[in-house]
Design a protein around this motif. Structure first.
Motif, PDB file in Angstrom:
ATOM      1  N   ALA A 176       1.770  62.726 -16.515  1.00 42.66           N
ATOM      2  CA  ALA A 176       3.045  63.301 -16.942  1.00 42.66           C
ATOM      3  C   ALA A 176       3.803  63.894 -15.763  1.00 42.66           C
ATOM      4  N   ALA A 177       3.065  64.490 -14.809  1.00 45.01           N
ATOM      5  CA  ALA A 177       3.717  65.086 -13.646  1.00 45.01           C
ATOM      6  C   ALA A 177       4.255  64.034 -12.686  1.00 45.01           C
ATOM      7  N   GLU A 178       3.539  62.914 -12.576  1.00 47.65           N
ATOM      8  CA  GLU A 178       3.956  61.822 -11.697  1.00 47.65           C
ATOM      9  C   GLU A 178       3.968  60.520 -12.508  1.00 47.65           C
ATOM     10  N   PRO A 179       5.024  60.307 -13.305  1.00 45.65           N
ATOM     11  CA  PRO A 179       5.028  59.183 -14.252  1.00 45.65           C
ATOM     12  C   PRO A 179       5.070  57.802 -13.611  1.00 45.65           C
ATOM     13  N   HIS A 180       5.342  57.713 -12.312  1.00 44.92           N
ATOM     14  CA  HIS A 180       5.411  56.400 -11.682  1.00 44.92           C
ATOM     15  C   HIS A 180       4.126  56.013 -10.958  1.00 44.92           C
ATOM     16  N   LEU A 181       3.065  56.784 -11.153  1.00 49.59           N
ATOM     17  CA  LEU A 181       1.764  56.357 -10.642  1.00 49.59           C
ATOM     18  C   LEU A 181       1.347  55.071 -11.344  1.00 49.59           C
ATOM     19  N   ALA A 284      11.993  54.298  -9.328  1.00 51.89           N
ATOM     20  CA  ALA A 284      10.756  55.071  -9.232  1.00 51.89           C
ATOM     21  C   ALA A 284      10.925  56.224  -8.248  1.00 51.89           C
ATOM     22  N   VAL A 285      10.241  57.331  -8.519  1.00 48.86           N
ATOM     23  CA  VAL A 285      10.301  58.502  -7.653  1.00 48.86           C
ATOM     24  C   VAL A 285       8.895  59.100  -7.519  1.00 48.86           C
ATOM     25  N   ARG A 303      13.368  62.788   2.988  1.00 51.41           N
ATOM     26  CA  ARG A 303      14.735  62.264   3.026  1.00 51.41           C
ATOM     27  C   ARG A 303      14.755  60.786   3.391  1.00 51.41           C
ATOM     28  N   ALA A 304      13.889  60.400   4.332  1.00 48.31           N
ATOM     29  CA  ALA A 304      13.891  59.032   4.846  1.00 48.31           C
ATOM     30  C   ALA A 304      13.161  58.062   3.931  1.00 48.31           C
ATOM     31  N   GLY A 305      12.473  58.556   2.916  1.00 46.36           N
ATOM     32  CA  GLY A 305      11.679  57.719   2.030  1.00 46.36           C
ATOM     33  C   GLY A 305      10.347  58.388   1.768  1.00 46.36           C
ATOM     34  N   VAL A 306       9.425  57.649   1.203  1.00 43.61           N
ATOM     35  CA  VAL A 306       8.081  58.175   0.982  1.00 43.61           C
ATOM     36  C   VAL A 306       7.289  57.994   2.274  1.00 43.61           C
ATOM     37  N   LEU A 339       5.734  51.093  -4.051  1.00 55.09           N
ATOM     38  CA  LEU A 339       6.434  51.192  -2.781  1.00 55.09           C
ATOM     39  C   LEU A 339       7.214  49.913  -2.500  1.00 55.09           C
ATOM     40  N   ALA A 340       8.375  50.077  -1.887  1.00 57.27           N
ATOM     41  CA  ALA A 340       9.186  48.932  -1.458  1.00 57.27           C
ATOM     42  C   ALA A 340       8.921  48.696   0.032  1.00 57.27           C
ATOM     43  N   ASP A 341       9.932  48.205   0.756  1.00 59.35           N
ATOM     44  CA  ASP A 341       9.743  47.859   2.164  1.00 59.35           C
ATOM     45  C   ASP A 341       9.611  49.100   3.038  1.00 59.35           C
ATOM     46  N   ARG A 342       9.019  48.881   4.208  1.00 60.58           N
ATOM     47  CA  ARG A 342       8.990  49.928   5.222  1.00 60.58           C
ATOM     48  C   ARG A 342      10.410  50.198   5.711  1.00 60.58           C
ATOM     49  N   VAL A 343      10.678  51.460   6.009  1.00 58.52           N
ATOM     50  CA  VAL A 343      11.987  51.847   6.529  1.00 58.52           C
ATOM     51  C   VAL A 343      12.084  51.565   8.026  1.00 58.52           C
ATOM     52  N   GLU A 344      10.978  51.783   8.767  1.00 60.80           N
ATOM     53  CA  GLU A 344      10.987  51.610  10.224  1.00 60.80           C
ATOM     54  C   GLU A 344      10.305  50.300  10.620  1.00 60.80           C
TER      55      GLU A 344
END
Length: 413
Positions: A176-181, A284-285, A303-306, A339-344
């Protein structure tokens, strides 16, 4: 005219020291070869860890040592050819981790940790830095119910002895605390006191801006050029040599390069760490930082992502990047969160400055009372920067220190 002080190193610790000294009326110049906060303060878990009253002790069980020796874990990795250079500090680290000695270390460590939230908020309150500090704590997740029960029992001891706060979540409450697990877990230990920092670099820069607004100055320079001159010290900078009667060395893992020529060789050693940022699929968050206790990595909303962080890597400080721990962690992390793509394009790499007795070095050099130390905070430089800044400033200006500085004195080595 106000007395001048040079602070060498513009990470969280150095910036905090400089700000506290400037607020006490000293003429302070901050020196770094990079921009503020671009060293180890740039990449970390982004937590102000009020719960971290127990520093990382050296493993003492045979099974744990054998696991690490296999060199295929996420939380610990090593370069075999680098191990001889670590032999002496790690042996001392093992010695200080003996339970009786470790209990004394905890008392000294916890005295600083206890102040971390108040000292950060004292610097951040009324500035844009407050928006970077989220009072959401973090969660350590467990696959096994017995492991969660053991962690909760240890947390209760920390609550009793050091006034840290936590909550135990079962599997349903965690979901419930992290519904996107994407997976089920037995539950989690939620440390509720820590602040989650959405951009550690921006937090350092916010404190740096307060330092400039208070009348401090910054210059790019080479701290290793520190040399005596007349009644004080000088350092070469891009603006030419600068001089001051007193110096603070806040250079993290590189502090020994400056103190060794002055006759002080601290047994400091570096633990390297890496991170990557990732986007999230769809809407997702991740609501708060999570640590997978079984896999040994952390996922932090930034800010930059996960941000996916590795554990500790033992390697020569000038060795090229070998982000094998991130490579091991990423497939597991993708099964945990969408997770989606890497930011860096490449991972960030930094070095944590660690001491074999797990305590920072704070105070004047034994041979040179005008050179002060503020380094060796291990994994907690971000957490302890403002507390260290206050302690150093109080000692240098003759105020009564808010904690007993004796356990951190440089002459203990």
């Amino acid at each position: 005219m106000a007395e001048a002080v040079m602070v060498l190193g513009a990470g969280m610790v150095g910036v905090s020291v400089a700000l506290h000294l400037r607020r006490r009326g000293l003429d302070v110049v901050l020196v770094d070869r990079q921009g503020p906060g671009e060293g180890a303060s740039f990449g970390n878990g982004g937590l102000i860890q009020r719960e971290a009253v127990y520093p990382h002790a050296f493993p003492r069980s045979v099974s744990e040592l054998l696991r690490i020796a296999r060199n295929n874990a996420v939380d610990v990795s090593y370069h075999p050819l680098a191990l001889p250079s670590y032999a002496s500090p790690l042996l001392r680290y093992w010695w200080h981790s003996e339970p009786t000695r470790y209990a004394e270390v905890v008392l000294a460590w916890a005295a600083l940790i206890r102040s971390c939230l108040d000292e950060h908020l004292a610097l951040a309150r009324g500035t844009e830095a407050m928006a970077l500090l989220r009072p959401v704590g973090f969660m350590r997740m467990y696959r096994d119910a017995a492991a969660l029960d053991a962690a909760a029992a240890a947390a209760e001891v920390g609550k009793r002895d050091h006034d840290v706060n936590y909550a135990v979540l079962n599997g349903r409450e965690l979901a419930a605390a992290e519904p996107h697990l994407l997976v089920q877990r037995a539950g989690a230990l939620h440390w509720t006191d820590p602040l989650s920092v959405t951009d550690p670099h921006a937090l350092t820069l916010a404190y740096f801006q307060r330092f400039l607004e208070a009348g401090g100055s910054f210059v790019n320079g080479d701290a290793t050029t520190l040399a005596p001159t007349g009644s004080g010290w000088k350092v070469q900078t891009q603006d030419g040599p600068i001089r001051a009667p007193r110096v603070v060395v806040a250079l993290g893992a590189w502090a020994g390069k400056v103190t060794q020529p002055l006759g002080y060789t601290p047994p400091i050693f570096g633990k390297r760490g890496y991170h990557y940022h990732y986007g999230m699929q769809g809407n997702a968050v991740l609501n708060r930082p999570i640590i997978d206790a079984d896999a040994g990595f952390a996922l932090m909303p930034m800010r930059a992502g996960v941000r996916l962080t590795s554990g500790a890597e033992f390697a020569a400080t000038d060795a090229g990047p070998t982000p094998v721990q991130i490579a091991r962690a990423e497939p597991v992390a993708r099964k945990l969160l969408p997770l989606a793509d890497r930011v860096e394009d490449k991972p960030w790499l930094g070095v944590r400055p660690c001491m074999p007795d797990m305590l920072p070095v704070i105070g004047p050099l034994p041979q040179h009372s005008s050179v002060w130390c503020a380094f060796g905070h291990g994994h907690q430089g971000l957490t302890l920067g403002p507390s260290t800044g206050r302690l150093v400033a109080e000692m240098m200006t003759g105020e009564k220190p808010f904690v007993d500085p004796a356990p951190y004195r440089p002459e203990r080595f």
